[in-house]
Scaffold this motif. Structure first.
Motif, PDB file in Angstrom:
ATOM      1  N   HIS A  68       0.842  -1.209   0.000  1.00 19.72           N
ATOM      2  CA  HIS A  68       0.000   0.000   0.000  1.00 19.72           C
ATOM      3  C   HIS A  68       0.871   1.251   0.000  1.00 19.72           C
ATOM      4  O   HIS A  68       0.604   2.204  -0.746  1.00 19.72           O
ATOM      5  CB  HIS A  68      -0.923  -0.011   1.217  1.00 19.72           C
ATOM      6  CG  HIS A  68      -1.807   1.191   1.321  1.00 19.72           C
ATOM      7  ND1 HIS A  68      -2.827   1.445   0.431  1.00 19.72           N
ATOM      8  CD2 HIS A  68      -1.803   2.227   2.212  1.00 19.72           C
ATOM      9  CE1 HIS A  68      -3.434   2.572   0.763  1.00 19.72           C
ATOM     10  NE2 HIS A  68      -2.838   3.075   1.831  1.00 19.72           N
ATOM     11  N   LYS A  96       2.997   0.296  -8.074  1.00 19.03           N
ATOM     12  CA  LYS A  96       1.877  -0.615  -7.861  1.00 19.03           C
ATOM     13  C   LYS A  96       2.325  -2.049  -8.150  1.00 19.03           C
ATOM     14  O   LYS A  96       2.482  -2.444  -9.306  1.00 19.03           O
ATOM     15  CB  LYS A  96       0.690  -0.227  -8.759  1.00 19.03           C
ATOM     16  CG  LYS A  96       0.135   1.160  -8.388  1.00 19.03           C
ATOM     17  CD  LYS A  96      -1.081   1.521  -9.232  1.00 19.03           C
ATOM     18  CE  LYS A  96      -1.629   2.884  -8.829  1.00 19.03           C
ATOM     19  NZ  LYS A  96      -2.823   3.280  -9.650  1.00 19.03           N
ATOM     20  N   ALA A 131       2.413   1.688  -3.410  1.00 18.51           N
ATOM     21  CA  ALA A 131       1.408   2.159  -4.366  1.00 18.51           C
ATOM     22  C   ALA A 131       1.158   3.652  -4.210  1.00 18.51           C
ATOM     23  O   ALA A 131       0.968   4.372  -5.201  1.00 18.51           O
ATOM     24  CB  ALA A 131       0.113   1.373  -4.183  1.00 18.51           C
TER      25      ALA A 131
END
Length: 288
Positions: free
Chosen positions: A274, A282, A277
């Motif tokens: 997370h 990503k 990202a």
């Protein structure tokens, strides 16, 4: 270094000031080979019928050797951190940075010493050469510029990926030996500050990074992620052999393709994915 950066490092140093030496704080008398050292769900073979049929004593011994494998990887990585922090002392930008580097060196050295004492006290060791240092992560950790984004990406992943497993062990401490639980608690407390520092440094280094530059870094970040996950979550064949599971390569292949293990890893590293990202990287959880 900005005023806010200096204040941030000073606060970390304040929180590190009450240092707890793990060699004197840990209840070494509580160490026992009659207990598990990892919760059942944290074992690489968890959920596999072929493993669940094995004697309880063998499953317990695997938990101990898998934990030893985990801290062996920790010794490798903390050695790199201490080396780089020590080399950086002569070029720190402020007394606050110099002081916090010293705090972090002391804490990482304490972690390594408690790992070594655990192996000495328990008599559990891995054969020399059984832990293979991931070459790219090792090279980058030792030689990349501390002012580069790739270096701080590696530090964040190297700090966070094992920390998530340590936190899982701490939360599920009722299922394991009290000394191991206490060890993980001390480790998590110190690592929280190290992770905060590395996240802060990463964010600072990314300020001037263009989307194109981040896209060029993505394949290297993917390789680093994969190497760190394998180092901390996939034991070598010798670990299974030492626990009494032969041939070791057969059990390692079972672990590598174990869907429950893949789910466990995905859960553990999801906060790191997370974070990456958020910074434009990503990535999916890597396969073992």
């Amino acid at each position: 270094m900005s005023h806010l950066d200096t204040l941030f490092l000073k606060q970390l140093s304040v929180n590190s000031a009450q240092y707890r030496d793990p060699l004197t704080q840990l209840p070494w008398h509580a160490l026992s080979l009659d207990d598990c050292w990892l919760p059942p769900a944290a074992l690489s073979l968890a959920g596999l019928a072929e493993f669940e049929r094995q004697p309880e004593a063998l499953q317990r011994r695997l938990s101990q050797y898998e934990f030893v494998n985990f801290i062996q990887a920790g010794l490798w990585l903390e050695g790199i951190f201490v080396e780089r922090l020590s080399k950086a002392l002569h070029k720190t930008e402020s007394p606050a940075e110099h002081a916090y580097n010293l705090h972090e060196i002391r804490e990482e050295a304490g972690h390594s010493l408690m790992f070594l004492k655990l192996m000495e006290q328990s008599g559990l060791h891995l054969p020399r050469g059984s832990f293979h240092r991931p070459w790219f992560a090792d090279f980058l950790g030792r030689h990349a510029s501390t002012r580069s984004t790739l270096f701080w990406l590696a530090v964040v992943m190297g700090e966070e990926i094992p920390d998530r497993l340590t936190r899982f062990v701490r939360i599920n401490g009722d299922a394991i030996n009290p000394l191991i639980q206490h060890m993980c608690r001390l480790h998590v407390i110190d690592e929280a500050r190290h992770i905060a520092r590395s996240r802060h440094a990463l964010q600072h280094s990314l300020v001037s990074q263009s989307p194109l530059a981040r896209a060029m870094l993505a394949p290297l970040v993917r390789r680093l992620l994969s190497q760190f996950v394998r180092a901390f979550y996939l034991p070598g064949s010798a670990v299974y052999e030492l626990a009494g599971l032969s041939p070791g390569h057969h059990w390692r292949e079972l672990a590598r393709h174990n869907p429950e293990r893949q789910d466990f890893i995905a859960h553990c590293i999801s906060p790191t994915l997370h974070l990456l990202a958020q910074h434009g990287f990503k990535l999916a959880a890597p396969k073992l």
